[in-house]
Design a protein around this motif. Structure first.
Motif, short mmCIF file in Angstrom:
data_model
loop_
_atom_site.label_atom_id
_atom_site.label_comp_id
_atom_site.label_asym_id
_atom_site.label_seq_id
_atom_site.Cartn_x
_atom_site.Cartn_y
_atom_site.Cartn_z
N UNK A 5 -33.65 6.86 -5.24
CA UNK A 5 -33.52 6.96 -6.69
C UNK A 5 -33.68 8.42 -7.09
N UNK A 6 -33.54 8.69 -8.38
CA UNK A 6 -33.57 10.06 -8.86
C UNK A 6 -34.86 10.79 -8.52
N UNK A 7 -36.00 10.09 -8.63
CA UNK A 7 -37.29 10.73 -8.37
C UNK A 7 -37.41 11.12 -6.89
N UNK A 44 -29.47 23.24 -0.36
CA UNK A 44 -30.65 22.72 -1.04
C UNK A 44 -30.78 23.34 -2.43
N UNK A 45 -30.47 24.64 -2.56
CA UNK A 45 -30.50 25.27 -3.89
C UNK A 45 -29.46 24.62 -4.80
N UNK A 51 -29.39 18.65 -9.77
CA UNK A 51 -30.39 17.75 -10.36
C UNK A 51 -30.84 18.25 -11.73
N UNK A 52 -30.99 19.55 -11.84
CA UNK A 52 -31.37 20.14 -13.13
C UNK A 52 -30.28 19.88 -14.18
N UNK A 57 -27.88 16.83 -18.73
CA UNK A 57 -26.81 15.97 -19.22
C UNK A 57 -27.35 14.63 -19.70
N UNK A 58 -28.29 14.07 -18.95
CA UNK A 58 -28.89 12.80 -19.37
C UNK A 58 -29.63 12.95 -20.69
#
Length: 156
Positions: A5-7, A44-45, A51-52, A57-58
């Protein structure tokens, strides 16, 4: 990657292999391992930047109703009518309008600085501008870059 999941995805990161010798950190021993490590760090960056951006956007999606988003997209399309620059070049000019350096823009967009510099140079030629300041003035006067886009460094 299914089941993350996102977390969990946000907490996941680059995991280095175990060292052959207990108690010592793993270190690359060959040029190929060094290359793979650099690529893994770069990816990874990019993962963290994505993700940021997804979080932004969310958050933005939760604040604006769909009809407003559609209207904004229509306004953006109308504003860009007649713009001779492709989106990548317009984004490079918008980043310059925000005062962003070539290197900072390259880091933010995960591009090489040569690519960003090339986008800026091609934009200058297409616009017939003397320098980047002139290109920013032309794009702003035509409405292709708004003050909001210039402050954010992106054009949409």
């Amino acid at each position: 990657m299914t089941g993350l999941n996102g977390k969990k995805l946000a907490q996941a990161g680059l995991v280095l292999p175990r060292s052959a010798r207990p108690g010592q950190a793993w270190a690359p021993r060959t040029p190929a391992e060094e290359h793979l490590l650099r690529e893994a760090q770069r990816l990874d960056r990019i993962r963290l930047l994505l993700l940021e951006e997804l979080g932004r956007a969310r958050a933005e999606a939760g604040r604006r109703p769909l009809s407003e988003k559609v209207a904004a997209a229509a306004r953006a399309a109308e504003r860009l009518k007649g713009c001779p620059l492709p989106p990548a070049q317009l984004n490079a000019v918008a980043a310059a309008a925000a005062g962003e350096s070539v290197h900072a823009t390259a880091r933010r967009l995960s591009l090489s600085w040569e690519t960003v510099r090339s986008h800026r140079q091609r934009a200058l030629r297409r616009l017939g501008a003397r320098d980047m300041e002139h290109a920013v003035q032309l794009c702003t006067a035509a409405g292709w870059i708004t003050p909001e886009h210039a402050s954010a460094g992106v054009s949409q």
